[in-house]
Design an enzyme around this catalytic site. Structure first.
Site, PDB file in Angstrom:
ATOM      1  N   GLU A 188       9.642  15.895  15.495  1.00  0.00           N
ATOM      2  CA  GLU A 188      10.045  15.758  14.098  1.00  0.00           C
ATOM      3  C   GLU A 188       9.229  16.763  13.283  1.00  0.00           C
ATOM      4  OE1 GLU A 188       8.810  12.284  11.776  1.00  0.00           O
ATOM      5  OE2 GLU A 188      10.852  12.108  11.058  1.00  0.00           O
ATOM      6  N   LYS A 219       0.856  -1.192   0.000  1.00  0.00           N
ATOM      7  CA  LYS A 219       0.000   0.000   0.000  1.00  0.00           C
ATOM      8  C   LYS A 219       0.889   1.237   0.000  1.00  0.00           C
ATOM      9  CE  LYS A 219      -1.949   2.731   3.022  1.00  0.00           C
ATOM     10  NZ  LYS A 219      -1.909   3.968   2.229  1.00  0.00           N
ATOM     11  N   GLY A 264       3.358   3.729  13.223  1.00  0.00           N
ATOM     12  CA  GLY A 264       4.084   2.484  13.490  1.00  0.00           C
ATOM     13  C   GLY A 264       3.578   1.810  14.757  1.00  0.00           C
TER      14      GLY A 264
HETATM   15  P1  NAD Z   1       2.408   8.140   7.947  1.00  0.00           P
HETATM   16  O1  NAD Z   1       2.710   7.314   9.139  1.00  0.00           O
HETATM   17  O2  NAD Z   1       1.392   9.205   8.061  1.00  0.00           O
HETATM   18  O3  NAD Z   1       1.921   7.211   6.737  1.00  0.00           O
HETATM   19  C1  NAD Z   1       2.727   6.169   6.225  1.00  0.00           C
HETATM   20  C2  NAD Z   1       1.851   5.129   5.575  1.00  0.00           C
HETATM   21  O4  NAD Z   1       1.046   4.502   6.577  1.00  0.00           O
HETATM   22  C3  NAD Z   1       0.865   5.683   4.539  1.00  0.00           C
HETATM   23  O5  NAD Z   1       0.803   4.770   3.454  1.00  0.00           O
HETATM   24  C4  NAD Z   1      -0.458   5.724   5.311  1.00  0.00           C
HETATM   25  O6  NAD Z   1      -1.592   5.631   4.488  1.00  0.00           O
HETATM   26  C5  NAD Z   1      -0.311   4.488   6.186  1.00  0.00           C
HETATM   27  N1  NAD Z   1      -1.141   4.478   7.407  1.00  0.00           N
HETATM   28  C6  NAD Z   1      -1.553   5.545   8.139  1.00  0.00           C
HETATM   29  N2  NAD Z   1      -2.286   5.103   9.210  1.00  0.00           N
HETATM   30  C7  NAD Z   1      -2.292   3.754   9.158  1.00  0.00           C
HETATM   31  C8  NAD Z   1      -2.856   2.730   9.975  1.00  0.00           C
HETATM   32  N3  NAD Z   1      -3.542   3.007  11.080  1.00  0.00           N
HETATM   33  N4  NAD Z   1      -2.657   1.440   9.633  1.00  0.00           N
HETATM   34  C9  NAD Z   1      -1.938   1.125   8.541  1.00  0.00           C
HETATM   35  N5  NAD Z   1      -1.393   2.046   7.703  1.00  0.00           N
HETATM   36  C10 NAD Z   1      -1.561   3.344   8.018  1.00  0.00           C
HETATM   37  O7  NAD Z   1       3.805   8.720   7.452  1.00  0.00           O
HETATM   38  P2  NAD Z   1       4.081   9.709   6.212  1.00  0.00           P
HETATM   39  O8  NAD Z   1       3.604  11.067   6.580  1.00  0.00           O
HETATM   40  O9  NAD Z   1       3.610   9.081   4.945  1.00  0.00           O
HETATM   41  O10 NAD Z   1       5.695   9.684   6.153  1.00  0.00           O
HETATM   42  C11 NAD Z   1       6.473  10.526   6.918  1.00  0.00           C
HETATM   43  C12 NAD Z   1       7.023   9.763   8.112  1.00  0.00           C
HETATM   44  O11 NAD Z   1       7.740   8.621   7.645  1.00  0.00           O
HETATM   45  C13 NAD Z   1       8.024  10.567   8.913  1.00  0.00           C
HETATM   46  O12 NAD Z   1       7.794  10.372  10.285  1.00  0.00           O
HETATM   47  C14 NAD Z   1       9.367   9.952   8.505  1.00  0.00           C
HETATM   48  O13 NAD Z   1      10.389  10.093   9.458  1.00  0.00           O
HETATM   49  C15 NAD Z   1       8.997   8.530   8.289  1.00  0.00           C
HETATM   50  N6  NAD Z   1       9.980   7.852   7.422  1.00  0.00           N
HETATM   51  C16 NAD Z   1      10.865   6.980   7.994  1.00  0.00           C
HETATM   52  C17 NAD Z   1      11.840   6.358   7.192  1.00  0.00           C
HETATM   53  C18 NAD Z   1      12.851   5.417   7.789  1.00  0.00           C
HETATM   54  O14 NAD Z   1      13.551   4.731   7.029  1.00  0.00           O
HETATM   55  N7  NAD Z   1      12.961   5.328   9.106  1.00  0.00           N
HETATM   56  C19 NAD Z   1      11.884   6.636   5.830  1.00  0.00           C
HETATM   57  C20 NAD Z   1      10.960   7.529   5.286  1.00  0.00           C
HETATM   58  C21 NAD Z   1      10.005   8.124   6.094  1.00  0.00           C
END
Ligand code: NAD
Length: 492
Positions: A393, A183, A241
């Site tokens: 962050e 997804k 997460g």
């Molecule tokens: P997000 O957590 O809002 O969303 C990430 C994904 O999770 C999306 O596809 C979203 O639709 C999905 N999602 C949201 N709620 C969910 C749920 N309850 N159950 C299952 N899936 C769900 O993050 P974002 O805004 O897309 O990305 C930015 C974040 O990602 C920042 O915090 C960044 O630090 C992190 N990030 C981490 C890494 C790493 O390698 N550690 C790399 C890139 C981004």
């Protein structure tokens, strides 16, 4: 290519299940271009029934297509072909990536697409290199472990590097013989569909690599909760997460890999060689992709005697950056992904200034020559560990500056109460560098550099609330396998 006409790009939406595009009359989400806010397409929101269709389809393909059982060398050959197809498709993939994300098309050509291809090639090479092992036992027994795929992996990706982040999930999973249901973020849903099309063209059996569209609350949650999902691999925010980990615990104690947020420090000592180079690294690590990078070096921790000199140099580099759309030549400061995210950055900076921080530069929207949301690279000094911009962050081009006089102080400032994704140490003293490498609580510490190389063998992943497990490296391949122990009695 460093420019294109956004109106010329045709996107194909929907889910990609069993090697075909699937759509229905479900509710849809509008998808906007970050560069100018224009809604250019929409995607359906997969509900529990659609997720069930995708996962069951993947499970059937896993059991009947021969993918996990084929000669690993053959699986490697197919994935290498996928890597070749991705590289050759840059003319389609790079503008598609740039259209819907914050990646300037020149960068998508130079980095995102070739790096995606190379990552797939890297994991293809693991397919026939790592199996189980024979265990030392008494000679009346033969003990061994057999490495086996999980079955169907549920993969969830963020929006900041849509192709690269997805490839870190799908490449090791496929190489290890799994099927995948991916997804992407609802904000950047299209480029991975092209990746899935190319996988079929390369010879990955239909149904082994599937894409489902939708939001997190409905689609992501249904995916991680599906009983047939053997393992979940997620990249995104720490908050999401944690929710995913809870859902996995409630629905079969599924294993998870979590790549989460960060608040990474960059420590600079007065002896660091070539302060201009250091300034370039610091600026690049927070302004690259407009700070929308998990391991953005967002906290500068600098020895007091060089702090003014270093921040002045960083300000000059920031002033050289050119905001612009992802399809305009010369853009070096891309847009913020959405208006709400830009407003969040703005509010954090305002509150931090209101609590006593000094605004050295930025702190305003930037003029990106388009109605998208652009934010100026910002430096905040006179902050403490409690300041909001130091604690949270921001996910934007906002650098905080704290000063120290001793190595002990520097180490204490480097530790974040929650995050531990990455850190940088800039010094000429190798002993000090190694003491800090040991002392800093982070999954990666860079010395006299900041950021990854193309050495895919170096794993990436966080300590503390920055995550569990690793992407990249051998670790990410092994994380897509489970190990069965076998003990054979040779006496009977
Ligand atoms: P997000 O957590 O809002 O969303 C990430 C994904 O999770 C999306 O596809 C979203 O639709 C999905 N999602 C949201 N709620 C969910 C749920 N309850 N159950 C299952 N899936 C769900 O993050 P974002 O805004 O897309 O990305 C930015 C974040 O990602 C920042 O915090 C960044 O630090 C992190 N990030 C981490 C890494 C790493 O390698 N550690 C790399 C890139 C981004």
């Amino acid at each position: 290519m460093d420019s294109f006409d956004p109106a010329s790009i045709v996107v194909r939406g929907g889910h990609f299940i069993g090697g075909e595009y699937v759509d229905d009359d479900a509710a849809r989400i509008d998808v906007a271009r970050p560069s100018d806010g224009v809604v250019y397409a929409s995607v359906p929101i997969a509900d529990a029934a659609m997720i069930d269709r995708a996962v069951e389809n993947a499970w059937t393909a896993y059991r009947t297509s021969g993918w996990p059982g084929m000669a690993p060398r053959e699986r490697a050959r197919i994935l290498r072909r996928l890597a070749d197809l991705v590289a050759a498709d840059a003319g389609t993939l790079a503008p598609l990536e740039a259209l819907g994300s914050t990646r300037p098309v020149r960068d998508a050509f130079a980095w995102d697409v070739p790096y995606t291809a190379e990552g797939i090639r890297f994991y293809a090479e693991f397919a026939d290199k790592l199996g189980g092992e024979v265990i030392a036992t008494s000679h009346d027994h033969l003990g061994m472990t057999i490495a086996e795929p999980y079955g169907v992996i549920g993969a969830i990706a963020p929006w900041n590097f849509p192709l690269v982040m997805a490839s870190w999930k799908i490449a090791p999973a496929l190489a290890a013989g799994n099927a995948v249901v991916l997804k992407p973020s609802e904000m950047t849903p299209f480029s991975v569909l092209r990746l899935a099309e190319l996988a079929v063209e390369a010879g990955v059996p239909k149904g082994i690599f599937n894409v489902v569209q939708g939001d997190g609350r409905t689609t992501g949650d249904a995916l991680v909760r599906h009983p047939r999902i053997g393992k979940v691999t997620f990249t995104g925010s720490t908050k999401t997460g944690a929710a995913i980990m809870a859902a996995c615990a409630q629905t079969g104690t599924k294993p998870v890999t979590l790549e989460l947020g960060g608040k990474s420090p960059q420590l600079v000592f007065a002896d660091a060689p070539r302060l201009d180079d250091v300034a370039r690294r610091i600026a690049g690590a927070i302004a690259g992709n407009a700070g929308q990078v998990c391991n953005a070096g967002s906290r500068l921790i600098v020895e007091r005697s060089v702090a003014d000199d270093l921040t002045a140099r960083i300000r000059r580099i920031f002033a050289e950056l050119t905001p612009g759309t992802t399809w305009t030549p010369g853009t070096t400061l891309p847009p913020i992904i959405s208006e709400p995210q830009a407003a969040r950055i703005e509010a954090i900076v305002e509150r931090t200034v209101a609590s006593g921080a000094h605004l050295q530069c930025g702190g305003t929207r930037a003029d990106g020559r388009a109605p998208g949301a652009f934010y100026s690279p910002t430096i905040l000094s006179n902050v403490t560990a409690q300041s909001e911009a130091v604690r949270e962050e921001v996910f934007g081009p906002v650098l905080t500056v704290q000063t120290f006089d001793t190595e002990e102080e520097a180490l204490a400032l480097a530790q974040h109460p929650d995050y531990g994704l990455a850190a940088g140490v800039h010094t000429a003293d190798i002993g000090r560098a190694l003491r800090l490498v040991r002392g800093i609580e982070a999954g990666t510490v860079w010395v006299n550099r900041y950021g990854r190389t193309s050495d895919f063998m170096i794993p990436t992943g966080g300590y503390k609330r920055s995550g569990i497990g690793k992407d990249l490296g051998r670790q990410a391949y092994e994380a897509n396998l489970r190990f069965k122990s076998v003990l054979i009695d040779l006496q009977s």
